[in-house]
Design a protein around this motif. Structure first.
Motif, PDB file in Angstrom:
ATOM      1  N   ALA A   1       0.853  -1.187   0.000  1.00 39.58           N
ATOM      2  CA  ALA A   1       0.000   0.000   0.000  1.00 39.58           C
ATOM      3  C   ALA A   1       0.890   1.239   0.000  1.00 39.58           C
ATOM      4  N   ILE A   2       0.536   2.215  -0.829  1.00 36.78           N
ATOM      5  CA  ILE A   2       1.228   3.511  -0.837  1.00 36.78           C
ATOM      6  C   ILE A   2       0.188   4.533  -0.413  1.00 36.78           C
ATOM      7  N   ARG A   3       0.372   5.077   0.779  1.00 41.23           N
ATOM      8  CA  ARG A   3      -0.691   5.840   1.417  1.00 41.23           C
ATOM      9  C   ARG A   3      -0.182   7.162   1.996  1.00 41.23           C
ATOM     10  N   ALA A   4      -1.053   8.171   1.930  1.00 39.85           N
ATOM     11  CA  ALA A   4      -0.823   9.425   2.649  1.00 39.85           C
ATOM     12  C   ALA A   4      -1.557   9.308   3.978  1.00 39.85           C
ATOM     13  N   THR A   5      -0.813   9.217   5.059  1.00 44.58           N
ATOM     14  CA  THR A   5      -1.432   9.027   6.369  1.00 44.58           C
ATOM     15  C   THR A   5      -0.459   9.399   7.468  1.00 44.58           C
TER      16      THR A   5
ATOM     17  N   LEU B   1       3.849   0.539   2.634  1.00 46.34           N
ATOM     18  CA  LEU B   1       3.433  -0.419   3.659  1.00 46.34           C
ATOM     19  C   LEU B   1       3.224  -1.799   3.058  1.00 46.34           C
ATOM     20  N   THR B   2       3.521  -2.832   3.845  1.00 48.09           N
ATOM     21  CA  THR B   2       3.252  -4.200   3.436  1.00 48.09           C
ATOM     22  C   THR B   2       2.943  -5.026   4.670  1.00 48.09           C
ATOM     23  N   HIS B   3       2.568  -6.280   4.453  1.00 46.62           N
ATOM     24  CA  HIS B   3       2.280  -7.176   5.569  1.00 46.62           C
ATOM     25  C   HIS B   3       3.596  -7.778   6.082  1.00 46.62           C
ATOM     26  N   PRO B   4       3.737  -8.002   7.384  1.00 48.22           N
ATOM     27  CA  PRO B   4       4.995  -8.559   7.916  1.00 48.22           C
ATOM     28  C   PRO B   4       5.424  -9.854   7.240  1.00 48.22           C
ATOM     29  N   ASP B   5       4.472 -10.692   6.822  1.00 48.46           N
ATOM     30  CA  ASP B   5       4.830 -11.957   6.179  1.00 48.46           C
ATOM     31  C   ASP B   5       5.471 -11.755   4.809  1.00 48.46           C
TER      32      ASP B   5
END
Length: 308
Positions: free
Chosen positions: A149-153, A271-275
């Protein structure tokens, strides 16, 4: 007899119960499964007859799980999570940057920042393919709705891992033609002009709250529920308003009417999932994106032009 039938239950039976419960009926379940209504009706009837118990109570408002149905639906959810976890782990063991990545981001970032960088990534990694999903709400990376995910947050989900690669800066902009003699930054008379604002779905953004708090309601001439639409409205002369600097500075007809306002800013995160973080393709993509976005950081943060 029921015990003998239970030995023949398979994943599709559990999934059927889960889908009917989620759809609150047979018609919705049939649509999700890509079969006709009578097929779902027949399969459910056969299951209930074989098990000797009802899995749903039929009401006018829909199908409600019985205790036995609730147990099956819970097991189906657990099975789905186990399969998803296994798939993530396999993806995390990939040894070469090849294959497909699903990326989720929003339309503003895609159009004004990311597409040229994605192009450079594909040229650098020709064995990779990107599947880009536009969504202003975060997809569920835990269920592999997306890999990155590429997010503005300012508040990335605690269940994800990643890095903050820039700060997206905002300021107030208007048309240069409407300001032949540019006013002093943040001049009070700006608040006597028509404004454009973000719609209610983006009311949580700092820039949206600023306009809500500082501009009289009768001067908010136009609301729109996307940042892209906001930029188009300012460029068309509907009113002045807050915009991300990396969008506004690319439009020669606009002029900055305020200093960069740190109260509007938001972090830009990968962002990505730890796995998945050790997956060769995820790691290659995130490292490449961090480097390329870093080259544009001054522009994104309101201090210059886009790097070539």
């Amino acid at each position: 007899m029921a015990k003998q039938q239970q030995q023949h239950l398979d994943w599709d039976d559990f999934r059927l119960v889960k889908v009917i419960a989620e759809a609150n009926g047979l018609a919705g379940a049939a649509d999700r499964l890509g079969v006709n209504h009578s097929t779902v009706f027949r399969r459910l009837g056969q299951m209930e007859e074989g098990l000797g118990v009802k899995l749903f109570e039929r009401h006018r408002t829909g199908y409600i799980l019985t205790p036995a149905g609730e147990e099956m639906a819970a097991l189906a959810e657990q099975m789905e999570e186990n399969v998803t976890s296994f798939t993530r782990k396999l993806a995390g063991q990939a040894v070469a940057p090849a294959g497909e990545l699903r990326i989720t981001t929003n339309d503003t970032l895609l159009i004004h920042l990311l597409t040229p960088i994605f192009n450079r990534f594909l040229k650098a990694c020709p064995e990779m393919r990107l599947d880009v999903v536009l969504a202003n709400q975060a997809l569920n990376l835990s269920k592999r709705d997306a890999d990155v995910a590429i997010r503005a947050t300012d508040n990335p989900p605690e269940t994800l891992v990643g890095r903050r690669v820039a700060t997206i800066s905002w300021a107030i902009y208007g048309r240069a033609v409407d300001f032949p003699e540019p006013p002093s930054m943040d001049a009070p008379e700006l608040y006597e002009r028509p404004w454009v604002a973000l719609g209610d779905n983006l009311a949580s953004l700092k820039a949206a709250r600023f306009v809500q708090d500082r501009v009289a309601p009768e001067l908010i001439a136009y609301r729109v529920n996307t940042v892209l639409g906001l930029a188009e409205a300012v460029e068309a002369g509907v009113g002045i308003g807050p915009l991300p600097c990396f969008i506004a500075e690319a439009k020669p007809g606009l002029i900055r009417l305020s200093e960069v306002n740190p109260d509007f800013s938001a972090g830009l995160w990968l962002l990505t999932h730890p796995d998945l973080r050790q997956s060769a393709r995820v790691r290659a993509f995130m490292d490449f994106m961090a480097t390329e976005i870093g080259k544009q950081r001054k522009w994104i943060e309101g201090g210059g032009k886009r790097a070539s």
